[in-house]
Design a protein around this motif. Structure first.
Motif, mmCIF file in Angstrom:
data_model
loop_
_atom_site.group_PDB
_atom_site.id
_atom_site.type_symbol
_atom_site.label_atom_id
_atom_site.label_comp_id
_atom_site.label_asym_id
_atom_site.label_seq_id
_atom_site.Cartn_x
_atom_site.Cartn_y
_atom_site.Cartn_z
ATOM 1 N N LEU A 140 0.815 -1.209 0.000
ATOM 2 C CA LEU A 140 0.000 0.000 0.000
ATOM 3 C C LEU A 140 0.854 1.266 0.000
ATOM 4 N N MET A 141 2.019 1.203 0.591
ATOM 5 C CA MET A 141 2.888 2.388 0.658
ATOM 6 C C MET A 141 3.464 2.739 -0.705
ATOM 7 N N GLY A 142 3.928 1.747 -1.451
ATOM 8 C CA GLY A 142 4.547 2.029 -2.728
ATOM 9 C C GLY A 142 5.921 2.655 -2.577
ATOM 10 N N GLU A 143 6.363 3.338 -3.615
ATOM 11 C CA GLU A 143 7.664 3.984 -3.607
ATOM 12 C C GLU A 143 7.558 5.380 -3.001
ATOM 13 N N PRO A 144 8.671 5.932 -2.496
ATOM 14 C CA PRO A 144 8.617 7.222 -1.792
ATOM 15 C C PRO A 144 8.091 8.366 -2.650
ATOM 16 N N TRP A 145 8.370 8.371 -3.963
ATOM 17 C CA TRP A 145 7.957 9.493 -4.808
ATOM 18 C C TRP A 145 6.553 9.298 -5.374
ATOM 19 N N GLN A 146 5.949 8.145 -5.163
ATOM 20 C CA GLN A 146 4.623 7.873 -5.692
ATOM 21 C C GLN A 146 3.551 8.342 -4.712
ATOM 22 N N THR A 206 6.563 10.776 0.141
ATOM 23 C CA THR A 206 5.335 10.568 0.904
ATOM 24 C C THR A 206 5.624 10.732 2.391
ATOM 25 N N VAL A 207 4.810 11.538 3.055
ATOM 26 C CA VAL A 207 4.914 11.750 4.496
ATOM 27 C C VAL A 207 3.806 10.954 5.167
ATOM 28 N N TYR A 208 4.184 10.146 6.157
ATOM 29 C CA TYR A 208 3.234 9.279 6.841
ATOM 30 C C TYR A 208 2.945 9.833 8.232
ATOM 31 N N ILE A 209 1.666 9.974 8.531
ATOM 32 C CA ILE A 209 1.196 10.412 9.849
ATOM 33 C C ILE A 209 0.555 9.205 10.526
ATOM 34 N N ILE A 210 1.215 8.685 11.556
ATOM 35 C CA ILE A 210 0.727 7.513 12.279
ATOM 36 C C ILE A 210 0.044 7.984 13.556
ATOM 37 N N LEU A 211 -1.208 7.613 13.712
ATOM 38 C CA LEU A 211 -1.987 7.939 14.908
ATOM 39 C C LEU A 211 -2.250 6.647 15.669
ATOM 40 N N SER A 212 -1.423 6.360 16.675
ATOM 41 C CA SER A 212 -1.614 5.165 17.491
ATOM 42 C C SER A 212 -2.696 5.412 18.539
ATOM 43 N N LYS A 213 -3.294 4.311 18.999
ATOM 44 C CA LYS A 213 -4.432 4.394 19.931
ATOM 45 C C LYS A 213 -5.548 5.256 19.336
ATOM 46 N N ALA A 214 -5.836 5.021 18.063
ATOM 47 C CA ALA A 214 -6.829 5.848 17.369
ATOM 48 C C ALA A 214 -8.240 5.612 17.860
ATOM 49 N N GLN A 273 -7.213 17.582 0.825
ATOM 50 C CA GLN A 273 -7.352 18.962 1.281
ATOM 51 C C GLN A 273 -6.057 19.755 1.103
ATOM 52 N N THR A 274 -4.921 19.109 1.312
ATOM 53 C CA THR A 274 -3.641 19.817 1.222
ATOM 54 C C THR A 274 -2.975 19.709 -0.137
ATOM 55 N N SER A 275 -3.464 18.805 -0.985
ATOM 56 C CA SER A 275 -2.836 18.535 -2.297
ATOM 57 C C SER A 275 -1.373 18.147 -2.128
ATOM 58 N N GLN A 276 -1.070 17.460 -1.023
ATOM 59 C CA GLN A 276 0.277 17.005 -0.741
ATOM 60 C C GLN A 276 0.278 15.469 -0.659
ATOM 61 N N ASN A 277 1.486 14.920 -0.801
ATOM 62 C CA ASN A 277 1.633 13.458 -0.765
ATOM 63 C C ASN A 277 1.693 13.012 0.694
ATOM 64 N N ILE A 278 0.527 12.856 1.292
ATOM 65 C CA ILE A 278 0.414 12.517 2.713
ATOM 66 C C ILE A 278 -0.449 11.270 2.857
ATOM 67 N N CYS A 279 -0.035 10.398 3.746
ATOM 68 C CA CYS A 279 -0.800 9.186 4.064
ATOM 69 C C CYS A 279 -1.004 9.137 5.582
ATOM 70 N N VAL A 280 -2.243 9.012 6.021
ATOM 71 C CA VAL A 280 -2.591 8.929 7.439
ATOM 72 C C VAL A 280 -2.845 7.465 7.784
ATOM 73 N N ILE A 281 -2.141 6.967 8.790
ATOM 74 C CA ILE A 281 -2.273 5.576 9.230
ATOM 75 C C ILE A 281 -2.876 5.576 10.632
ATOM 76 N N LEU A 282 -4.025 4.960 10.763
ATOM 77 C CA LEU A 282 -4.700 4.838 12.052
ATOM 78 C C LEU A 282 -4.444 3.457 12.623
ATOM 79 N N GLU A 283 -4.002 3.422 13.861
ATOM 80 C CA GLU A 283 -3.735 2.146 14.544
ATOM 81 C C GLU A 283 -4.683 2.036 15.733
#
Length: 467
Positions: free
Chosen positions: A41-47, A140-148, A168-178
């Motif tokens: 799911l992550m893919g390559e850093p520039w994708q 790609t910047v990953y935002i991990i939210l543990s104890k979501a 919303q930001t038009s940026q390469n961001i992925c939010v990961i909820l744990e």
């Protein structure tokens, strides 16, 4: 801006920039499929990756371990925010901005001043977009939210905004909820696109055996330690499947199991003698599993200081002396928590009609007759198990058995929640029932007796079954 070199596309088992993804399979056993799914799911850093990923499973099943090792080994920019520690929405926003700045400013060498205030979702999106534009982040910047799970208690717009952060930001961001609950629990409060879901199932018995064998000491053989782990799981697997708890138990009890072999009294193939040696200690530890009454050092000191070793048989006698009983009684609980626990036990095992007799001083003496009770109350309550009781009955018994005058306060009621979290009390009914919640006591009679001795309260005089 420094020139970025693109990484070559890789398969799951190939080397990427000197990092072997298959190394994670050896570092984290029994989680190969989950590592493969998340990495795909992550893919390559520039994708541009998927906007959000939802990872769920029971506690101690490897979620945080897999995520942290993936981000570290693959060198992806990421920030990890604990939703329990960041209990306010503003703190969550500030921690995300600070973490992304620390992760991305090292490669760009561009300074950016964090905003002093970030109170709502609009300000957070604006500051995040501005920061990533200044830092010229292309990966790609990953935002991990543990104890979501805690996000369900927040504003519903917060979770929906985080899941749509890439749009919303038009940026390469992925939010990961744990989290520990399924995604269905969020359906009522989240609108928009659902995240990609990755499930971490509980470890099976064979998987737990494989993982626990990594704790093998250097002086023990593989077959001997596998035999020990098999015995340990045969005792504890039904009652406990938490990996951390099993690792703790395996580390504590192995010196006792290995003592006859180390002293030359028994051979590694003498299964019967080794089982006879360890069985009383495992049974003793089974009674206090999850309670954590003493630390590992205290447990070891108590057992080896007071245990006797039979030189002929090599059997270590279990420690059941006064010090052991006092260790059971001196559980680190506040004074009023002990009285609350005693009151909960009395409310669970005494019929309601006996409260006037036991806890009202002017009630006079009453004989214990079967005619005064209903048919279903004539049997021993300790044979049928604890019954549920309302909160007002618990507090009434508590105030009658405490000598001091205790005014109602928030700290007093918070101690009830602490007893529930320690699994000494169990909440009965729906969680949304806040007007008159019901509980039942899950502690054993021996445990309550040991607690009562520490506060000098004769609990047996107040139990209907024993008078």
């Amino acid at each position: 801006m420094p020139k970025k070199t693109k990484r070559k596309p890789v398969q799951a088992m190939e080397v990427t920039d000197g990092v072997d993804v298959s190394l994670l399979h050896r570092m984290i056993p029994c989680r190969e499929k989950q590592i493969q799914d998340i990495y795909a799911l992550m893919g390559e850093p520039w994708q541009h990756t998927v906007p959000s990923i939802y990872i769920y499973g029971h506690s101690s099943c490897g979620k945080s371990l897999v995520l942290e090792n993936l981000m570290t080994c693959l060198e992806y920019p990421y920030v990890n925010v604990n939703c329990v520690e960041s209990y306010l929405v503003t703190i969550i926003f500030q921690e995300i901005l600070r973490g992304i700045l620390d992760s991305c400013s090292k490669s760009s060498h561009v300074e950016f001043n964090l905003p002093k205030k970030c109170d709502n979702m609009n300000d957070f999106v604006r500051h995040l977009k501005e920061m990533m534009d200044v830092l010229c982040v292309e990966e790609t910047v990953y935002i991990i939210l543990s104890k979501a799970d805690r996000l369900r208690e927040k504003d519903p717009c917060l979770l929906a905004g985080l899941l749509n952060l890439q749009e919303q930001t038009s940026q390469n961001i992925c939010v990961i909820l744990e989290a520990q609950v399924t995604w269905d629990k969020f359906y009522g409060s989240v609108s928009g696109k659902a995240p990609c879901v990755v499930h971490f199932p509980s470890y099976t018995k064979d998987e737990l055996k494989t993982i626990l064998c990594f704790l093998r000491p250097s002086d023990a053989s593989n077959d001997f330690y596998e035999q020990y782990i098999g015995i340990l799981l045969s005792v504890f697997f039904i009652a406990c499947r938490d990996l951390r708890e099993l690792q703790h138990l395996a580390r504590l009890n192995f010196p006792i199991y290995y003592a006859p072999v180390k002293n030359g009294i028994a051979l590694e193939s003498n299964h019967h003698k080794l089982w006879k040696n360890i069985e009383p200690h495992l049974r003793d530890a089974l009674r206090t599993v999850h309670l954590g009454e003493v630390s590992s050092d205290e447990w070891t000191q108590l057992h080896y200081k007071h245990c006797d070793v039979d030189e002929e048989t090599g059997v270590i006698a279990p420690f059941v002396g006064k010090e052991r009983r006092s260790a059971l009684g001196n559980v680190e609980l506040p004074l009023y928590s002990k009285f609350l626990l005693i009151a909960a036990y009395l409310a669970s095992y005494n019929p309601v009609k006996t409260d006037l007799r036991f806890f009202v001083k002017s009630a006079g003496k009453h004989k214990k007759t079967l005619k005064s009770l209903k048919k279903n109350e004539r049997l021993s309550a300790h044979l049928k198990g604890p019954k549920a009781f309302p909160l007002d009955r618990l507090m009434a018994i508590f105030y009658s058995i405490v000598d001091d005058r205790v005014p109602p306060s928030v700290s007093l009621f918070s101690q009830i929640s602490t007893l529930v979290s320690l699994q000494l009390l169990a909440r009965v009914g729906h969680e949304d029932q806040i007007d008159c919640p019901k509980y039942k006591c899950t502690a054993s009679l021996d445990f309550i007796q040991s607690i009562s001795r520490t506060v000098e309260f004769e609990v047996m005089r107040y139990l209907f079954d024993f008078i």
